[in-house]
Design a protein around this motif. Structure first.
Motif, PDB file in Angstrom:
ATOM      1  N   ILE A 112       0.974  -1.146  -0.066  1.00  0.00           N
ATOM      2  CA  ILE A 112       0.172   0.007   0.166  1.00  0.00           C
ATOM      3  C   ILE A 112       0.875   1.369   0.015  1.00  0.00           C
ATOM      4  CG2 ILE A 112      -1.950   1.357   1.081  1.00  0.00           C
ATOM      5  CD1 ILE A 112      -2.696  -1.509   0.092  1.00  0.00           C
ATOM      6  N   VAL A 113       1.753   1.149   0.734  1.00  0.00           N
ATOM      7  CA  VAL A 113       2.790   2.512   1.083  1.00  0.00           C
ATOM      8  C   VAL A 113       3.583   2.621  -0.510  1.00  0.00           C
ATOM      9  CG1 VAL A 113       4.968   3.070   2.009  1.00  0.00           C
ATOM     10  CG2 VAL A 113       3.291   1.866   3.302  1.00  0.00           C
ATOM     11  N   GLN A 114       3.952   1.717  -1.189  1.00  0.00           N
ATOM     12  CA  GLN A 114       4.464   1.623  -2.528  1.00  0.00           C
ATOM     13  C   GLN A 114       3.559   2.220  -3.534  1.00  0.00           C
ATOM     14  OE1 GLN A 114       7.658   1.145  -3.599  1.00  0.00           O
ATOM     15  NE2 GLN A 114       8.248   0.783  -1.387  1.00  0.00           N
ATOM     16  N   ALA A 115       2.318   1.925  -3.408  1.00  0.00           N
ATOM     17  CA  ALA A 115       1.077   2.574  -4.375  1.00  0.00           C
ATOM     18  C   ALA A 115       0.840   3.946  -3.996  1.00  0.00           C
ATOM     19  CB  ALA A 115      -0.170   1.514  -4.210  1.00  0.00           C
ATOM     20  N   LEU A 116       0.947   4.143  -3.005  1.00  0.00           N
ATOM     21  CA  LEU A 116       0.624   5.612  -2.402  1.00  0.00           C
ATOM     22  C   LEU A 116       1.918   6.600  -2.973  1.00  0.00           C
ATOM     23  CD1 LEU A 116      -0.660   5.328   1.110  1.00  0.00           C
ATOM     24  CD2 LEU A 116      -2.036   5.921  -0.978  1.00  0.00           C
ATOM     25  N   LYS A 117       2.885   5.987  -2.999  1.00  0.00           N
ATOM     26  CA  LYS A 117       4.235   6.683  -3.766  1.00  0.00           C
ATOM     27  C   LYS A 117       4.087   6.681  -4.981  1.00  0.00           C
ATOM     28  CE  LYS A 117       7.493   5.947   0.082  1.00  0.00           C
ATOM     29  NZ  LYS A 117       8.593   5.053   0.718  1.00  0.00           N
ATOM     30  N   GLY A 118       3.042   6.215  -5.730  1.00  0.00           N
ATOM     31  CA  GLY A 118       2.888   6.265  -7.102  1.00  0.00           C
ATOM     32  C   GLY A 118       3.501   4.989  -7.782  1.00  0.00           C
ATOM     33  N   ASN A 119       3.963   3.909  -7.032  1.00  0.00           N
ATOM     34  CA  ASN A 119       4.668   2.707  -7.617  1.00  0.00           C
ATOM     35  C   ASN A 119       3.667   1.625  -7.887  1.00  0.00           C
ATOM     36  OD1 ASN A 119       7.013   4.043  -7.851  1.00  0.00           O
ATOM     37  ND2 ASN A 119       7.346   3.382  -5.496  1.00  0.00           N
ATOM     38  N   GLN A 120       3.756   0.833  -8.896  1.00  0.00           N
ATOM     39  CA  GLN A 120       2.724  -0.316  -9.034  1.00  0.00           C
ATOM     40  C   GLN A 120       3.536  -1.533  -8.659  1.00  0.00           C
ATOM     41  OE1 GLN A 120       0.017  -0.785 -12.710  1.00  0.00           O
ATOM     42  NE2 GLN A 120       1.161  -2.868 -12.616  1.00  0.00           N
ATOM     43  N   VAL A 121       2.907  -2.278  -7.858  1.00  0.00           N
ATOM     44  CA  VAL A 121       3.248  -3.701  -7.132  1.00  0.00           C
ATOM     45  C   VAL A 121       2.642  -5.042  -7.966  1.00  0.00           C
ATOM     46  CG1 VAL A 121       3.906  -4.834  -5.329  1.00  0.00           C
ATOM     47  CG2 VAL A 121       3.940  -2.443  -5.217  1.00  0.00           C
ATOM     48  N   ASN A 122       3.480  -5.784  -8.525  1.00  0.00           N
ATOM     49  CA  ASN A 122       2.880  -7.033  -8.836  1.00  0.00           C
ATOM     50  C   ASN A 122       3.395  -8.242  -8.269  1.00  0.00           C
ATOM     51  OD1 ASN A 122       1.345  -5.569 -10.982  1.00  0.00           O
ATOM     52  ND2 ASN A 122       3.381  -5.340 -12.188  1.00  0.00           N
ATOM     53  N   GLU A 123       2.631  -9.166  -7.557  1.00  0.00           N
ATOM     54  CA  GLU A 123       3.341  -9.915  -6.618  1.00  0.00           C
ATOM     55  C   GLU A 123       2.342 -11.151  -6.640  1.00  0.00           C
ATOM     56  OE1 GLU A 123       6.052 -10.647  -5.185  1.00  0.00           O
ATOM     57  OE2 GLU A 123       7.227  -8.989  -5.323  1.00  0.00           O
ATOM     58  N   PHE A 124       2.861 -12.285  -6.175  1.00  0.00           N
ATOM     59  CA  PHE A 124       2.089 -13.588  -6.055  1.00  0.00           C
ATOM     60  C   PHE A 124       2.267 -13.691  -4.525  1.00  0.00           C
ATOM     61  CE2 PHE A 124       3.310 -15.151 -10.311  1.00  0.00           C
ATOM     62  CZ  PHE A 124       1.922 -15.149 -10.753  1.00  0.00           C
ATOM     63  N   SER A 137      -1.909  -0.887  -7.244  1.00  0.00           N
ATOM     64  CA  SER A 137      -1.580   0.362  -8.052  1.00  0.00           C
ATOM     65  C   SER A 137      -2.418   1.476  -7.489  1.00  0.00           C
ATOM     66  CB  SER A 137      -2.121   0.170  -9.393  1.00  0.00           C
ATOM     67  OG  SER A 137      -3.312  -0.206  -9.585  1.00  0.00           O
ATOM     68  N   PRO A 138      -1.706   2.590  -7.661  1.00  0.00           N
ATOM     69  CA  PRO A 138      -2.360   3.952  -7.186  1.00  0.00           C
ATOM     70  C   PRO A 138      -3.751   4.335  -8.407  1.00  0.00           C
ATOM     71  CG  PRO A 138      -0.507   4.548  -8.409  1.00  0.00           C
ATOM     72  CD  PRO A 138      -0.582   2.895  -8.384  1.00  0.00           C
ATOM     73  N   ILE A 139      -4.652   5.170  -7.801  1.00  0.00           N
ATOM     74  CA  ILE A 139      -5.704   5.517  -8.487  1.00  0.00           C
ATOM     75  C   ILE A 139      -5.648   7.017  -8.672  1.00  0.00           C
ATOM     76  CG2 ILE A 139      -8.354   5.778  -8.598  1.00  0.00           C
ATOM     77  CD1 ILE A 139      -8.451   3.317  -6.632  1.00  0.00           C
ATOM     78  N   ASP A 140      -5.698   7.410  -9.890  1.00  0.00           N
ATOM     79  CA  ASP A 140      -5.546   8.879 -10.241  1.00  0.00           C
ATOM     80  C   ASP A 140      -6.443   9.072 -11.238  1.00  0.00           C
ATOM     81  OD1 ASP A 140      -4.793  11.344 -10.767  1.00  0.00           O
ATOM     82  OD2 ASP A 140      -2.909  10.818 -11.743  1.00  0.00           O
ATOM     83  N   ALA A 141      -7.786   9.364 -10.905  1.00  0.00           N
ATOM     84  CA  ALA A 141      -8.720   9.760 -11.831  1.00  0.00           C
ATOM     85  C   ALA A 141      -8.871  11.451 -12.084  1.00  0.00           C
ATOM     86  CB  ALA A 141      -9.948   9.281 -11.263  1.00  0.00           C
ATOM     87  N   GLY A 142      -7.951  12.201 -11.495  1.00  0.00           N
ATOM     88  CA  GLY A 142      -8.042  13.746 -11.638  1.00  0.00           C
ATOM     89  C   GLY A 142      -8.938  14.228 -10.739  1.00  0.00           C
ATOM     90  N   ILE A 143      -9.562  13.596  -9.499  1.00  0.00           N
ATOM     91  CA  ILE A 143     -10.358  14.339  -8.983  1.00  0.00           C
ATOM     92  C   ILE A 143     -10.067  14.219  -7.651  1.00  0.00           C
ATOM     93  CG2 ILE A 143     -12.960  14.246  -8.033  1.00  0.00           C
ATOM     94  CD1 ILE A 143     -13.988  12.942 -10.818  1.00  0.00           C
ATOM     95  N   GLN A 144      -9.828  15.167  -6.975  1.00  0.00           N
ATOM     96  CA  GLN A 144      -9.247  15.440  -5.700  1.00  0.00           C
ATOM     97  C   GLN A 144     -10.277  14.966  -4.629  1.00  0.00           C
ATOM     98  OE1 GLN A 144      -6.013  16.474  -5.149  1.00  0.00           O
ATOM     99  NE2 GLN A 144      -5.621  16.470  -7.184  1.00  0.00           N
ATOM    100  N   SER A 145     -11.477  14.816  -4.678  1.00  0.00           N
ATOM    101  CA  SER A 145     -12.314  14.506  -3.753  1.00  0.00           C
ATOM    102  C   SER A 145     -12.396  12.856  -3.481  1.00  0.00           C
ATOM    103  CB  SER A 145     -13.658  14.986  -4.106  1.00  0.00           C
ATOM    104  OG  SER A 145     -14.191  14.381  -5.297  1.00  0.00           O
ATOM    105  N   PHE A 146     -11.687  12.011  -4.287  1.00  0.00           N
ATOM    106  CA  PHE A 146     -11.918  10.783  -4.221  1.00  0.00           C
ATOM    107  C   PHE A 146     -11.028  10.471  -2.885  1.00  0.00           C
ATOM    108  CE2 PHE A 146     -11.549   8.761  -8.544  1.00  0.00           C
ATOM    109  CZ  PHE A 146     -12.747   9.338  -9.094  1.00  0.00           C
ATOM    110  N   GLU A 147     -11.846   9.266  -2.135  1.00  0.00           N
ATOM    111  CA  GLU A 147     -11.033   8.889  -0.897  1.00  0.00           C
ATOM    112  C   GLU A 147     -10.642   7.579  -1.265  1.00  0.00           C
ATOM    113  OE1 GLU A 147     -13.980   8.765   2.972  1.00  0.00           O
ATOM    114  OE2 GLU A 147     -15.276   8.500   1.042  1.00  0.00           O
ATOM    115  N   GLU A 148     -10.689   7.054  -2.221  1.00  0.00           N
ATOM    116  CA  GLU A 148     -10.179   5.857  -2.811  1.00  0.00           C
ATOM    117  C   GLU A 148      -8.940   6.262  -3.641  1.00  0.00           C
ATOM    118  OE1 GLU A 148     -13.220   6.552  -3.620  1.00  0.00           O
ATOM    119  OE2 GLU A 148     -14.487   5.128  -2.624  1.00  0.00           O
TER     120      GLU A 148
END
Length: 469
Positions: A112-124, A137-148
């Motif tokens: 989660i920490v890596q994703a919040l930094k903008g990195n995508q993690v792919n793991e088994f 992976s981080p969510i970036d929909a261009g809307i600041q009001s996203f909680e997710e």
């Protein structure tokens, strides 16, 4: 031959082990490549799902939908049998779970920490013995009001697909192994069949049955071996035939003088032969005894030569005088058969050679004796002695029956006799073999030329005497 040590067994197991090893290596490499390809397919699928979730959230927030409506939409679009969706906020806390699993996955905080930094993690990850593929992976929909802020998609079907492919491989491997084993069994049997036949024929040869012959069907090394075995059988049959003929000839040549000697001795004991004639009969017995001694000596010589027990001791000596002496010794036989012998020399002086005198005496005696035996009554035997550079040529010529051209190459073989019908008393057939052995020991050369009805010429080539230093 025991089955365990047969060539068939070795070929069969070598082929089978090689085939199975090749199949296992191929399967392992293919399975690894397949897993990598399957992983790429899963990643592609997860990226598609990630985009769908982002688009759904963007539309929902853009249209002002409430939280319950957004959750409902996300839950509806998720295939809970094959994947789970986890949404986290910017604090790393879990907001929503869309999963068909009895218990949600415990997602490592580090992902989660890596994703919040903008990195995508792919793991088994392993969950109760099952491998699950995660894309964090981080969510970036261009809307600041996203909680997710973080999306985690877990695919449950990776192991199931991999296991189904593995099962197919095992089934294909089992079928392939059975079919290949049957094929290799037949192939090994076919390859080893000629060798089994060769072994059978060789055993027959060992029993003295030389009439057996292999049927050669190939031109490869095994075929060449079969041809060689057939040739060996032919040569052994020929040698065996000559051996039998030799035994018969020797028996005949030994029986004749022994019978004569026995008869003369018996007659003397009985008094059948008058005392005045006994000396003449004693000379006859002596001649017959000498024939036996000569025969035995020839047999011993050929046996020792073939065993490599004969050595030569060359020295400089007068070969012209040697030939004169031999001719003088044969004078009684020449007179008896009404033959003449002539020594022709190109040099006025005597010729000296470098050779073993005793052995060359044996050679020349044998060749001159043969010339006498095959010469017609009132015939002429010529011994021509000439020198050229550092060699001496001794040519012994008769004007007898001659030797057929097709038999010339066999005259050096032991036991071989041109006169198989024994129309003439020409010995046991080992004299020329002894001659050839002696010449070979000297590293010298002997040649023969013959024409049927005109006679034969034997030419012995010896080195001139060595200059003393």
């Amino acid at each position: 031959m025991r089955f365990k040590s047969s060539i068939f067994t070795k070929l069969f197991f070598t082929y089978v082990i090689s085939s199975i090893a090749a199949f296992l290596i191929f399967s392992a490499v293919f399975y690894v490549l397949f897993q990598n390809d399957l992983k790429q397919d899963f990643l592609s699928t997860l990226h598609d799902h990630h985009e769908q979730v982002e688009q759904t959230l963007k539309l929902a927030y853009g249209e002002g939908q409430n939280k319950e409506s957004i959750i409902s939409t996300l839950g509806f679009m998720n295939d809970k049998d094959h994947k789970s969706i986890y949404l986290f906020d910017e604090a790393g806390d879990l907001l929503h779970v869309f999963s068909g699993m009895a218990e949600p996955l415990l997602i490592e905080k580090e992902f989660i920490v890596q994703a919040l930094k903008g990195n995508q993690v792919n793991e088994f990850v392993n969950e109760k013995g099952q491998r699950i593929f995660l894309m964090v992976s981080p969510i970036d929909a261009g809307i600041q009001s996203f909680e997710e802020k973080v999306l985690v998609i877990a695919l449950h079907g990776f192991d199931r697909v991999a296991k189904s492919i593995k099962g197919m491989f095992l089934l294909a491997g089992l079928i392939t192994t059975v079919v290949t084993t049957c094929f290799l069994f037949l192939l090994s049997k076919k390859f080893s069949a000629p060798l089994r036949n060769m072994n059978s024929v060789a055993m027959e040869y060992a029993k003295g049955k030389f009439d057996k012959k292999l049927e050669v069907k190939s031109k490869d090394e095994i075929g060449q071996l079969g041809e060689t075995l057939n040739h060996m059988g032919k040569e052994l049959a020929s040698l065996d035939s000559m051996r039998k003929e030799f035994v018969a000839n020797v028996s005949h040549d030994m029986r004749s003088p022994l019978t004569s000697i026995n008869g003369f001795v018996g007659a003397m004991i009985d008094g059948t032969i008058p005392e005045r004639d006994q000396k003449r009969y004693l000379h006859l017995m002596k001649d017959e005894t000498e024939r036996l001694i000569k025969l035995v000596n020839e047999l011993l010589d050929i046996a020792r030569m073939e065993a490599g027990q004969v050595s030569i001791h060359p020295s400089n000596y007068n070969v012209t005088e040697q030939i004169r002496t031999l001719i003088a010794k044969l004078e009684p036989q020449l007179s008896k058969q009404k033959l003449e012998i002539e020594l022709q020399c190109t040099d006025e002086k005597d010729v000296y050679v470098f050779a073993d005198k005793d052995r060359i005496d044996q050679v020349l005696s044998n060749l001159i004796q043969n010339a006498i035996n095959f010469s017609p009554e009132n015939g002429l035997v010529t011994v021509n002695l000439l020198t050229k550079e550092k060699e001496v040529f001794i040519c012994i010529e008769d004007h007898g029956l001659g030797i057929p051209n097709q038999q010339l190459k066999f005259i050096w073989n032991r036991f071989f006799k041109v006169d198989k019908a024994r129309s003439q008393k020409v010995g046991t057939g080992i004299g020329l073999s002894i001659v050839k052995h002696i010449i070979d020991l000297h590293g010298a050369k002997i040649d023969v030329e013959s024409e049927v009805g005109k006679g034969t010429v034997f030419t012995v080539t010896l080195p001139l005497k060595h200059e003393e230093t």
